[in-house]
Write a protein that holds these residues in place. Structure first.
Motif, PDB file in Angstrom:
ATOM      1  N   PHE A 192       2.857  12.358   6.709  1.00 19.78           N
ATOM      2  CA  PHE A 192       2.317  11.565   5.617  1.00 19.78           C
ATOM      3  C   PHE A 192       2.538  12.274   4.282  1.00 19.78           C
ATOM      4  O   PHE A 192       2.450  13.506   4.207  1.00 19.78           O
ATOM      5  CB  PHE A 192       0.815  11.344   5.809  1.00 19.78           C
ATOM      6  N   LYS A 193       2.786  11.493   3.247  1.00 16.89           N
ATOM      7  CA  LYS A 193       2.925  12.070   1.909  1.00 16.89           C
ATOM      8  C   LYS A 193       2.432  11.052   0.880  1.00 16.89           C
ATOM      9  O   LYS A 193       2.239   9.877   1.192  1.00 16.89           O
ATOM     10  CB  LYS A 193       4.365  12.473   1.623  1.00 16.89           C
ATOM     11  N   ASN A 194       2.236  11.533  -0.343  1.00 16.99           N
ATOM     12  CA  ASN A 194       1.722  10.690  -1.432  1.00 16.99           C
ATOM     13  C   ASN A 194       0.412  10.014  -1.035  1.00 16.99           C
ATOM     14  O   ASN A 194       0.195   8.828  -1.325  1.00 16.99           O
ATOM     15  CB  ASN A 194       2.761   9.635  -1.835  1.00 16.99           C
ATOM     16  N   THR A 195      -0.458  10.747  -0.380  1.00 16.81           N
ATOM     17  CA  THR A 195      -1.722  10.185   0.091  1.00 16.81           C
ATOM     18  C   THR A 195      -2.710  10.009  -1.062  1.00 16.81           C
ATOM     19  O   THR A 195      -2.885  10.905  -1.877  1.00 16.81           O
ATOM     20  CB  THR A 195      -2.334  11.107   1.169  1.00 16.81           C
ATOM     21  N   LYS A 196      -3.321   8.828  -1.100  1.00 15.17           N
ATOM     22  CA  LYS A 196      -4.332   8.524  -2.106  1.00 15.17           C
ATOM     23  C   LYS A 196      -5.614   8.101  -1.401  1.00 15.17           C
ATOM     24  O   LYS A 196      -5.569   7.315  -0.453  1.00 15.17           O
ATOM     25  CB  LYS A 196      -3.872   7.397  -3.030  1.00 15.17           C
ATOM     26  N   THR A 197      -6.729   8.621  -1.852  1.00 19.04           N
ATOM     27  CA  THR A 197      -8.020   8.218  -1.295  1.00 19.04           C
ATOM     28  C   THR A 197      -8.851   7.511  -2.350  1.00 19.04           C
ATOM     29  O   THR A 197      -8.839   7.883  -3.530  1.00 19.04           O
ATOM     30  CB  THR A 197      -8.798   9.430  -0.756  1.00 19.04           C
ATOM     31  N   ASN A 198      -9.549   6.475  -1.901  1.00 18.31           N
ATOM     32  CA  ASN A 198     -10.486   5.711  -2.737  1.00 18.31           C
ATOM     33  C   ASN A 198      -9.832   5.056  -3.949  1.00 18.31           C
ATOM     34  O   ASN A 198     -10.488   4.806  -4.961  1.00 18.31           O
ATOM     35  CB  ASN A 198     -11.664   6.592  -3.173  1.00 18.31           C
ATOM     36  N   ALA A 199      -8.542   4.774  -3.845  1.00 13.79           N
ATOM     37  CA  ALA A 199      -7.866   3.961  -4.867  1.00 13.79           C
ATOM     38  C   ALA A 199      -8.023   2.491  -4.482  1.00 13.79           C
ATOM     39  O   ALA A 199      -8.125   2.170  -3.302  1.00 13.79           O
ATOM     40  CB  ALA A 199      -6.391   4.334  -4.949  1.00 13.79           C
ATOM     41  N   PRO A 200      -8.062   1.584  -5.473  1.00  8.20           N
ATOM     42  CA  PRO A 200      -8.217   0.168  -5.146  1.00  8.20           C
ATOM     43  C   PRO A 200      -7.087  -0.347  -4.246  1.00  8.20           C
ATOM     44  O   PRO A 200      -5.916  -0.026  -4.468  1.00  8.20           O
ATOM     45  CB  PRO A 200      -8.166  -0.519  -6.532  1.00  8.20           C
ATOM     46  N   VAL A 201      -7.466  -1.109  -3.227  1.00  8.12           N
ATOM     47  CA  VAL A 201      -6.471  -1.727  -2.336  1.00  8.12           C
ATOM     48  C   VAL A 201      -6.764  -3.228  -2.319  1.00  8.12           C
ATOM     49  O   VAL A 201      -7.837  -3.652  -1.911  1.00  8.12           O
ATOM     50  CB  VAL A 201      -6.576  -1.170  -0.899  1.00  8.12           C
ATOM     51  N   PRO A 202      -5.825  -4.052  -2.772  1.00  2.00           N
ATOM     52  CA  PRO A 202      -6.074  -5.502  -2.810  1.00  2.00           C
ATOM     53  C   PRO A 202      -6.252  -6.082  -1.412  1.00  2.00           C
ATOM     54  O   PRO A 202      -5.643  -5.607  -0.443  1.00  2.00           O
ATOM     55  CB  PRO A 202      -4.812  -6.066  -3.490  1.00  2.00           C
ATOM     56  N   ALA A 203      -7.064  -7.125  -1.299  1.00  2.00           N
ATOM     57  CA  ALA A 203      -7.307  -7.768  -0.007  1.00  2.00           C
ATOM     58  C   ALA A 203      -6.015  -8.301   0.603  1.00  2.00           C
ATOM     59  O   ALA A 203      -5.863  -8.352   1.830  1.00  2.00           O
ATOM     60  CB  ALA A 203      -8.302  -8.900  -0.170  1.00  2.00           C
ATOM     61  N   SER A 204      -5.057  -8.658  -0.250  1.00  2.00           N
ATOM     62  CA  SER A 204      -3.785  -9.199   0.233  1.00  2.00           C
ATOM     63  C   SER A 204      -2.998  -8.179   1.065  1.00  2.00           C
ATOM     64  O   SER A 204      -2.121  -8.547   1.846  1.00  2.00           O
ATOM     65  CB  SER A 204      -2.933  -9.649  -0.947  1.00  2.00           C
ATOM     66  N   GLU A 205      -3.327  -6.901   0.908  1.00  2.00           N
ATOM     67  CA  GLU A 205      -2.657  -5.865   1.670  1.00  2.00           C
ATOM     68  C   GLU A 205      -2.909  -6.008   3.160  1.00  2.00           C
ATOM     69  O   GLU A 205      -2.106  -5.556   3.990  1.00  2.00           O
ATOM     70  CB  GLU A 205      -3.126  -4.489   1.201  1.00  2.00           C
ATOM     71  N   PHE A 206      -4.013  -6.664   3.522  1.00  2.00           N
ATOM     72  CA  PHE A 206      -4.377  -6.809   4.925  1.00  2.00           C
ATOM     73  C   PHE A 206      -4.196  -8.233   5.421  1.00  2.00           C
ATOM     74  O   PHE A 206      -4.766  -8.640   6.417  1.00  2.00           O
ATOM     75  CB  PHE A 206      -5.821  -6.338   5.128  1.00  2.00           C
ATOM     76  N   SER A 207      -3.383  -8.996   4.703  1.00  2.00           N
ATOM     77  CA  SER A 207      -3.043 -10.363   5.119  1.00  2.00           C
ATOM     78  C   SER A 207      -1.540 -10.431   5.323  1.00  2.00           C
ATOM     79  O   SER A 207      -0.761  -9.978   4.490  1.00  2.00           O
ATOM     80  CB  SER A 207      -3.465 -11.380   4.049  1.00  2.00           C
ATOM     81  N   LEU A 208      -1.137 -10.976   6.447  1.00  2.00           N
ATOM     82  CA  LEU A 208       0.289 -11.079   6.746  1.00  2.00           C
ATOM     83  C   LEU A 208       0.774 -12.518   6.565  1.00  2.00           C
ATOM     84  O   LEU A 208       0.037 -13.451   6.763  1.00  2.00           O
ATOM     85  CB  LEU A 208       0.562 -10.627   8.177  1.00  2.00           C
TER      86      LEU A 208
END
Length: 208
Positions: A192-208
């Motif tokens: 893993f690289k470029n790891t970000k924690t607690n950055a905003p993640v849009p709900a669309s990221e979990f919709s296929l």
């Protein structure tokens, strides 16, 4: 097919690190687990690019894929391959949603195998896997990493996995590398690289 693909995704774990590892003392292991578990409970979202390398006995060359992982607490996960092909798998609401280059499908995640896959992926990011009764955990260290090695107790998991190694950089509570040795003898490694924690993640990221 789906089961094998999901396992390949998950564990996300091939070439074991060559640095000399030494076993942690009981005191060191307890402190390590307490630190990772406490700090990871503060993580609400986690995003990371990854490179996965899979070595199989019957292939001369390793299979290398790249993508991005997005996680939202407590248990929503998107594992997205972008190179050399497009493939995404989302764990959400006790279901697995798959987008295989535009072909979409879903699978009930309530079976023990899929439930464990989801739990292990999420657990590898939030430290909760240390408490999983289906694994025996041993702890090691070297100059660059603290390492947790998981050996399945479950006969169900032993059909697929012999051992999982999680690598935590010193003074860091998120996994930077995972190695998996499968029952077949194949290995999978994810860095893993470029790891970000607690950055905003849009709900669309979990919709296929």
């Amino acid at each position: 097919m789906i089961k094998n693909m999901a396992l390949g995704i998950v564990f996300l774990f091939s070439g074991f690190a060559s640095a000399q590892n030494t076993a942690m003392t009981g005191t060191e292991a307890k402190a390590f687990v307490a630190k990772v578990s406490a700090e990871s409970r503060q993580i609400k979202t986690l995003q990371s690019d990854f490179t996965q390398t899979k070595k199989m006995d019957f292939l001369d060359k390793s299979i290398v894929t790249q993508g991005r992982m997005s996680l939202k607490a407590p248990n929503t996960l998107n594992w997205k391959y972008t190179k050399p092909y497009q493939y995404a798998i989302v764990f959400k609401d006790n279901k697995i949603f798959i987008n295989d280059q535009g072909k979409k499908s879903s699978v009930d995640a309530k079976s023990k195998t899929f439930e464990k896959i989801n739990k292990l992926i999420v657990g590898s990011s939030n430290g909760q896997m240390f408490n999983d009764p289906e694994f025996t955990v041993s702890y090691f260290k070297n100059n660059g990493f603290n390492i947790a090695k998981f050996t399945p107790r479950s006969s169900q998991l032993l059909k697929y996995i012999k051992q999982i190694e999680l690598y935590f950089p010193k003074n860091q509570s998120t996994v930077s590398q995972v190695n998996m040795l499968e029952a077949s003898g194949d290995t999978t490694n994810i860095v893993f690289k470029n790891t970000k924690t607690n950055a905003p993640v849009p709900a669309s990221e979990f919709s296929l």
